[in-house]
Design a protein around this motif. Structure first.
Motif, PDB file in Angstrom:
ATOM      1  N   UNK A  52       1.615   6.300 -19.532  1.00 48.82           N
ATOM      2  CA  UNK A  52       0.849   5.057 -19.578  1.00 48.82           C
ATOM      3  C   UNK A  52       1.015   4.258 -18.296  1.00 48.82           C
ATOM      4  N   UNK A  53       2.236   4.155 -17.789  1.00 48.88           N
ATOM      5  CA  UNK A  53       2.473   3.416 -16.549  1.00 48.88           C
ATOM      6  C   UNK A  53       1.741   4.062 -15.380  1.00 48.88           C
ATOM      7  N   UNK A 104      -1.100   2.323 -13.059  1.00 48.38           N
ATOM      8  CA  UNK A 104      -0.989   2.231 -11.597  1.00 48.38           C
ATOM      9  C   UNK A 104      -2.237   2.787 -10.938  1.00 48.38           C
ATOM     10  N   UNK A 105      -2.725   3.914 -11.438  1.00 47.74           N
ATOM     11  CA  UNK A 105      -3.929   4.530 -10.879  1.00 47.74           C
ATOM     12  C   UNK A 105      -5.135   3.630 -11.127  1.00 47.74           C
ATOM     13  N   UNK A 106      -5.241   3.112 -12.356  1.00 48.53           N
ATOM     14  CA  UNK A 106      -6.380   2.270 -12.726  1.00 48.53           C
ATOM     15  C   UNK A 106      -6.437   0.994 -11.896  1.00 48.53           C
ATOM     16  N   UNK A 107      -5.287   0.399 -11.612  1.00 46.12           N
ATOM     17  CA  UNK A 107      -5.251  -0.856 -10.869  1.00 46.12           C
ATOM     18  C   UNK A 107      -5.136  -0.644  -9.368  1.00 46.12           C
ATOM     19  N   UNK A 108      -5.125   0.619  -8.939  1.00 42.40           N
ATOM     20  CA  UNK A 108      -5.028   0.909  -7.513  1.00 42.40           C
ATOM     21  C   UNK A 108      -3.629   0.734  -6.979  1.00 42.40           C
ATOM     22  N   UNK A 109      -2.645   0.869  -7.825  1.00 51.48           N
ATOM     23  CA  UNK A 109      -1.263   0.663  -7.432  1.00 51.48           C
ATOM     24  C   UNK A 109      -0.623   1.849  -6.746  1.00 51.48           C
ATOM     25  N   UNK A 110      -1.363   2.951  -6.578  1.00 49.23           N
ATOM     26  CA  UNK A 110      -0.815   4.109  -5.877  1.00 49.23           C
ATOM     27  C   UNK A 110      -0.645   3.756  -4.410  1.00 49.23           C
ATOM     28  N   UNK A 111       0.419   4.210  -3.812  1.00 50.59           N
ATOM     29  CA  UNK A 111       0.673   3.978  -2.393  1.00 50.59           C
ATOM     30  C   UNK A 111      -0.320   4.804  -1.588  1.00 50.59           C
ATOM     31  N   UNK A 112      -0.961   4.177  -0.588  1.00 48.27           N
ATOM     32  CA  UNK A 112      -1.940   4.882   0.225  1.00 48.27           C
ATOM     33  C   UNK A 112      -1.278   6.035   0.946  1.00 48.27           C
ATOM     34  N   UNK A 113      -2.008   7.160   1.030  1.00 49.94           N
ATOM     35  CA  UNK A 113      -1.491   8.325   1.725  1.00 49.94           C
ATOM     36  C   UNK A 113      -0.578   9.177   0.858  1.00 49.94           C
ATOM     37  N   UNK A 114      -0.276   8.726  -0.322  1.00 46.51           N
ATOM     38  CA  UNK A 114       0.591   9.490  -1.216  1.00 46.51           C
ATOM     39  C   UNK A 114      -0.288  10.231  -2.204  1.00 46.51           C
TER      40      UNK A 114
END
Length: 80
Positions: free
Chosen positions: A50-51, A55-65
């Motif tokens: 769920x977390x 993170x993916x839904x809110x764009x919380x992934x670190x760019x380039x990762x």
């Protein structure tokens, strides 16, 4: 958590605290402990998924990762 669960937990902690070496635990208490551990692991896995989705839904992934790099950093990440 029930009163019975709390009593079992306290009893097991007391046995561990009082025991200097090997402990004897009843089959019923061991079964309860293993069931409780399994439930906690399933809950933990569900919360990780769920977390990650949030993170993916809110764009919380670190760019380039990329997804592969995320898995390498945290081997417990479950990919759906």
């Amino acid at each position: 958590m029930t009163k019975q669960d709390d009593a079992r937990r306290k009893n097991l902690r007391r046995l561990l605290k009082d025991g200097a070496g090997d402990l004897s635990v009843s089959a019923e208490d061991l079964r309860w402990l293993l069931d409780e551990t399994s439930r906690l692991q399933q809950s933990n896995d569900r919360l990780r998924r769920q977390n990650r989705r949030m993170r993916i839904k809110t764009g919380g992934e670190v760019e380039g990762e990329g997804e592969g790099e995320a898995e390498a950093k945290d081997p417990q990440v479950v990919v759906d």
